[in-house]
Design an enzyme around this catalytic site. Structure first.
Site, PDB file in Angstrom:
ATOM      1  N   ASP A 165       0.673  -1.692  -0.178  1.00 28.57           N
ATOM      2  CA  ASP A 165       0.027   0.149   0.069  1.00 28.57           C
ATOM      3  C   ASP A 165       0.515   1.148  -0.022  1.00 28.57           C
ATOM      4  O   ASP A 165       0.832   2.127  -0.400  1.00 28.57           O
ATOM      5  CB  ASP A 165      -1.191  -0.074   1.570  1.00 28.57           C
ATOM      6  CG  ASP A 165      -2.292  -0.923   1.119  1.00 28.57           C
ATOM      7  OD1 ASP A 165      -2.060  -1.595   0.209  1.00 28.57           O
ATOM      8  OD2 ASP A 165      -2.829  -1.199   1.982  1.00 28.57           O
ATOM      9  N   ASP A 214      16.355  -0.101  -7.968  1.00 25.46           N
ATOM     10  CA  ASP A 214      17.647  -0.712  -7.621  1.00 25.46           C
ATOM     11  C   ASP A 214      17.679  -1.872  -6.866  1.00 25.46           C
ATOM     12  O   ASP A 214      17.112  -2.372  -6.360  1.00 25.46           O
ATOM     13  CB  ASP A 214      18.379   0.839  -6.406  1.00 25.46           C
ATOM     14  CG  ASP A 214      19.772   0.409  -5.569  1.00 25.46           C
ATOM     15  OD1 ASP A 214      20.534   0.181  -6.635  1.00 25.46           O
ATOM     16  OD2 ASP A 214      19.758   0.199  -4.626  1.00 25.46           O
ATOM     17  N   GLU A 226      18.146  -1.908 -13.113  1.00 25.27           N
ATOM     18  CA  GLU A 226      19.319  -2.826 -12.107  1.00 25.27           C
ATOM     19  C   GLU A 226      19.448  -4.171 -11.804  1.00 25.27           C
ATOM     20  O   GLU A 226      19.653  -3.927 -10.511  1.00 25.27           O
ATOM     21  CB  GLU A 226      20.344  -1.539 -10.867  1.00 25.27           C
ATOM     22  CG  GLU A 226      21.326  -2.135 -10.435  1.00 25.27           C
ATOM     23  CD  GLU A 226      22.243  -1.623  -9.259  1.00 25.27           C
ATOM     24  OE1 GLU A 226      22.829  -1.503  -9.416  1.00 25.27           O
ATOM     25  OE2 GLU A 226      21.648  -2.132  -8.115  1.00 25.27           O
TER      26      GLU A 226
END
Length: 482
Positions: free
Chosen positions: A226, A251, A275
């Protein structure tokens, strides 16, 4: 995306000299093994105006490096550069994590503490982030948007840092997992405690984090979902609807399951790149198919490193890479803030080879990224601007490798009915190279180098074959003349 309305100085020199066939500095080229002859172009032949072509692509700028300076002024530094970047053909900028980290004014944002503190609250010893104030960030986003540039947020949702200490019954000792207004979360939004990190009363095991085990967020908890992407004031929707970010760089996605990225994108959309530090093209391919996100093409990065640095062998450029099967999902690059932190490491392309690597990604399929420190390098910028122009104009159409060996790599982008395409010729030997019988799509057509690296032009034969040349330890990019 803007297209430059002028031709770079070194191409202007070619224009003023007129069409000619000559070797750089009079050095005789190694003729290679392909045979063929050099037919000079008609005297009236002139370079095409690249700005007459727009292939609809663009280039992303990674707008930071590790430990940027000056501290507290970075957003303003970037605001002064977006006009120039837009003029060069940049259509997205990737910003570092923009909210307060545990290291306060020294944080690069990857030690995220408060997802909603963009420089609003005094905590961790500072009000502004390392990069500046919230108002300065908002000004940067506005300046980028006014130049037609999208702004990409770096999202760190694997791990948190900078919380208060509390006894963690699931670990049996104290952990720094208390995030509230007094403990690293001054905004009071997305407060957390040990129940929202692995392990907890619902999830007993961490699905894949290699780092930050004690503060690795549990994305299976509805509360975490949420606050990260589902609620109207979630991180994703706040970044998008309030701050004005246009997309995401996720990331360290190896720390959580792919469904997290897919759910996020299903909820809010936007450009996305992950990534996933994995040089295996097949693993990257599986990830983008499962999530719908783009991925930084580490498979290409490592092949460029192997071809130019580790093995001095251009046949590595024929290996499997993500862009070959998923060109719209492959975000190619030659450097980033991590690879450039320690230039003694294996994950690094040497400066002497950077421009050949950029020539590869800016002529091949995929969505290329420029690293800020490379672009701001005075030795690189003019050449990068020309490569960006080529990428955004004539780097289009199907690709075909025309020749490759340890020293030479010749690739053609076949263009379209209205776009001539190009030929890239990379040479890593110490001599000028000449390769004949290169089969082009251009019949009886004058051609020249548009990189500015070799003063050479010629004409293709009636069957499209031609002899082309590449400078020593460099590259040339050929297309038609008028």
């Amino acid at each position: 995306m803007k297209i430059k309305q002028y031709i770079y100085p070194f191409l202007f020199v070619l224009l003023t000299l007129g069409a000619c066939s000559s070797d750089d500095e009079g050095t005789d080229p190694d003729p290679g093994t392909g045979g063929g002859t050099v037919d000079p172009p008609p005297a009236a032949a002139q370079p095409i105006n690249l700005t007459d072509y727009d292939n609809g692509t663009g280039v992303m700028m990674q707008a930071f490096y590790w430990d940027v300076e000056p501290r507290h002024e970075w957003w303003d530094v970037l605001s002064e550069q977006v006009d120039e970047w837009a003029e060069a053909g940049i259509d997205r900028i990737w910003l570092p994590p923009a909210t307060k980290g545990q290291s306060g004014g020294y944080s690069m944002g990857y030690d995220v503490s408060d997802y909603f503190d963009f420089g609003d609250y005094f905590q961790h010893g500072t009000t502004e982030t390392r990069f500046g104030s919230r108002a300065e960030l908002e000004d940067l986003i506005s300046a980028a948007h006014s130049n037609g540039i999208e702004v990409i947020a770096d999202i760190v949702i694997n791990h948190n840092s900078g919380g208060g200490e509390q006894f963690n019954p699931y670990r049996g000792y104290n952990t720094y997992t208390l995030f509230d207004q007094e403990h690293g979360n001054a905004s009071g939004m997305f407060n957390r405690n040990f129940e929202y990190f692995y392990p907890n009363s619902v999830s007993q095991y961490d699905p894949g984090s290699l780092f930050y085990a004690e503060t690795n967020l549990d994305h299976h908890r509805e509360y975490v979902q949420d606050w990260l992407w589902k609620k109207e004031n979630s991180v994703a929707k706040y970044y998008q609807n309030v701050m004005g970010f246009d997309g995401w760089r996720f990331d360290y996605v190896l720390g959580f399951e792919p469904w997290v990225v897919k759910d996020w994108l299903d909820e809010v959309g936007g450009f996305s790149v992950v990534e996933m530090w994995d040089g295996n093209a097949g693993n990257l391919r599986n990830y983008v198919e499962e999530t719908g996100s783009g991925a930084f093409d580490f498979s290409t990065f490592y092949k460029l490193d192997e071809a130019f640095d580790r093995f001095d062998d251009l046949t590595y450029l024929q290996k499997d890479m993500l862009w070959k099967t998923h060109p719209t999902k492959a975000v190619t690059f030659t450097a980033n803030h991590d690879t450039e932190k320690d230039t003694n490491q294996d994950n690094y392309i040497a400066a002497a080879n950077k421009m050949k690597a950029y020539a590869f990604i800016l002529t091949h399929p995929g969505y290329p990224t420029i690293f800020y420190s490379d672009y701001e390098n005075p030795s690189f910028q003019e050449e990068l601007n020309q490569l960006i122009l080529i990428n955004n104009t004539i780097a289009t159409g199907d690709f075909e490798v025309l020749y490759v060996d340890a020293d030479e790599y010749v690739m053609q982008r076949k263009g379209t009915a209205t776009n001539p395409g190009l030929i890239l010729y990379i040479n890593i030997s110490n001599n000028i190279k000449a390769r004949g019988d290169i089969q082009t799509k251009w019949n009886s057509t004058p051609v020249m180098d548009y990189s500015g690296n070799i003063n050479f032009s010629t004409s293709t034969a009636a069957d499209g074959k031609v002899q082309l040349r590449a400078p020593a330890n460099g590259y040339a990019i050929y297309s038609i003349m008028e």
